[in-house]
Design an enzyme around this catalytic site. Structure first.
Site, mmCIF file in Angstrom:
data_model
loop_
_atom_site.group_PDB
_atom_site.id
_atom_site.type_symbol
_atom_site.label_atom_id
_atom_site.label_comp_id
_atom_site.label_asym_id
_atom_site.label_seq_id
_atom_site.Cartn_x
_atom_site.Cartn_y
_atom_site.Cartn_z
ATOM 1 C CG ASP A 7 -1.132 -20.572 -9.922
ATOM 2 O OD1 ASP A 7 -0.666 -19.492 -9.486
ATOM 3 O OD2 ASP A 7 -0.619 -21.190 -10.881
ATOM 4 C CB SER A 8 0.136 -17.840 -5.018
ATOM 5 O OG SER A 8 -0.965 -16.960 -4.997
ATOM 6 C CG ASP B 165 -3.611 -17.694 -11.622
ATOM 7 O OD1 ASP B 165 -3.447 -17.424 -12.826
ATOM 8 O OD2 ASP B 165 -2.687 -17.652 -10.774
ATOM 9 C CE LYS C 279 -2.148 -14.392 -12.582
ATOM 10 N NZ LYS C 279 -1.166 -15.462 -12.872
ATOM 11 C CD GLU D 199 2.125 -18.939 -14.265
ATOM 12 O OE1 GLU D 199 3.070 -19.671 -14.633
ATOM 13 O OE2 GLU D 199 1.831 -18.765 -13.074
ATOM 14 C CD GLU E 5 5.634 -13.926 -10.055
ATOM 15 O OE1 GLU E 5 4.527 -14.145 -10.579
ATOM 16 O OE2 GLU E 5 6.054 -14.525 -9.051
HETATM 17 O O1 KIV Z 1 -0.872 -16.853 -8.241
HETATM 18 C C1 KIV Z 1 -0.544 -15.704 -7.916
HETATM 19 O O2 KIV Z 1 -0.678 -15.282 -6.775
HETATM 20 C C2 KIV Z 1 0.002 -14.842 -8.954
HETATM 21 C C3 KIV Z 1 0.501 -13.503 -8.536
HETATM 22 C C4 KIV Z 1 1.734 -13.600 -7.744
HETATM 23 C C5 KIV Z 1 0.649 -12.585 -9.673
HETATM 24 O O3 KIV Z 1 0.057 -15.217 -10.079
#
Ligand code: KIV
Length: 261
Positions: free
Chosen positions: A42-43, A81, A110, A112, A179
């Site tokens: 989600d970055s 994510d 994934k 959080e 992280e």
């Molecule tokens: O969204 C992302 O890129 C991440 C990584 C930095 C682990 O969660």
């Protein structure tokens, strides 16, 4: 690489490499590389869409990127994510989103945090979907943390992260991203878990490392965090190529007749 290889690699002391990816072109490059697995993170909200945090990421945004990446990297294990709040709206909505991510081509998802998410993680895992956890500086909680700050620096927050990591393993996660936590804490967690850990800003003693594609290649012209190593001066290389093109257009040296019909 498939889901079973994550555990095999930890057992055999082989490090796992993971890189984020958001588009078809980068996915093709990653597909042709030795990188073990891809995270459609989600970055994307920050790196591609220019937001200051990952909070504005939506399910549709993630599906859009995921579909492009799965087309470009058919040979890689791809983790999708779950964006901000998408797994906090009850079981049925969460499963709807997970269903869409898997149908878009993800091999795992994934999410959080631990605590209140454990039941949902257990349910996703029991539905045959591999789940990667994410602890420490979980960016979706940036406002609760008061900024992008290293987590687990004092004894009580460190013990909390250790407990959370154990609970994620018990809930069935196949790996956990750690992280921005102190490297000794990351080492303790990695040694106390059976499943692998994948670090970003968590030092050398995790089972693997993840970096954002654009960070790794120096494509971002922004302040670089201490943990980042860049393997290419991408921003300046791209910029100087653009400037050369501009110069050659202006001084009429591109195109030449050989480049014409
Ligand atoms: O969204 C992302 O890129 C991440 C990584 C930095 C682990 O969660």
């Amino acid at each position: 690489m498939n889901i079973l290889d994550f555990q095999k690699m930890k057992n055999m002391n082989q490090k796992i490499s993971m890189v984020t990816c958001y588009d078809y072109w980068s996915a093709q490059v990653l597909n042709s590389s030795y990188i073990d697995c891809i995270l459609v993170g989600d970055s994307a909200a920050m790196v591609i869409h220019g937001y200051k945090t990952t909070v504005p990421a939506t399910v549709n945004m993630m599906l859009f990127h995921l579909k492009a990446v799965t087309k470009g990297a058919p040979n890689k294990f791809i983790i999708g994510d779950l964006p901000f709040c998408s797994y906090r709206k009850g079981l049925s909505k969460t499963m709807g989103t997970v269903d869409e991510m898997m149908k878009a081509g993800a091999h795992a998802i994934k999410l959080e945090g631990a605590d209140d998410n454990l039941k949902i993680i257990h349910h996703i895992v029991k539905s045959g979907i591999p789940v990667m956890g994410h602890l420490g500086l979980t960016p979706q909680s940036v406002h609760a943390f008061g900024g992008f700050k290293v987590q687990g620096k004092d004894e009580s927050s460190a013990s909390k992260i250790i407990e959370q990591a154990k609970s994620l393993e018990e809930a069935g996660c196949f790996a956990i991203v750690l992280e921005c936590i102190p490297y000794l804490l990351a080492q303790t967690i990695t040694e106390s878990l059976t499943i692998p850990t994948i670090g970003i800003g968590a030092g050398p003693y995790t089972s693997g490392q993840v970096l954002v594609f654009q960070d790794l290649l120096g494509l971002q012209n922004e302040k670089r965090p201490k943990f980042l190593k860049t393997y290419l001066d991408g921003f300046n290389l791209v910029k100087s190529s653009l400037n050369r093109f501009n110069d050659e257009v202006k001084n009429n040296t591109f195109p030449i007749i050989e480049q014409s019909y």
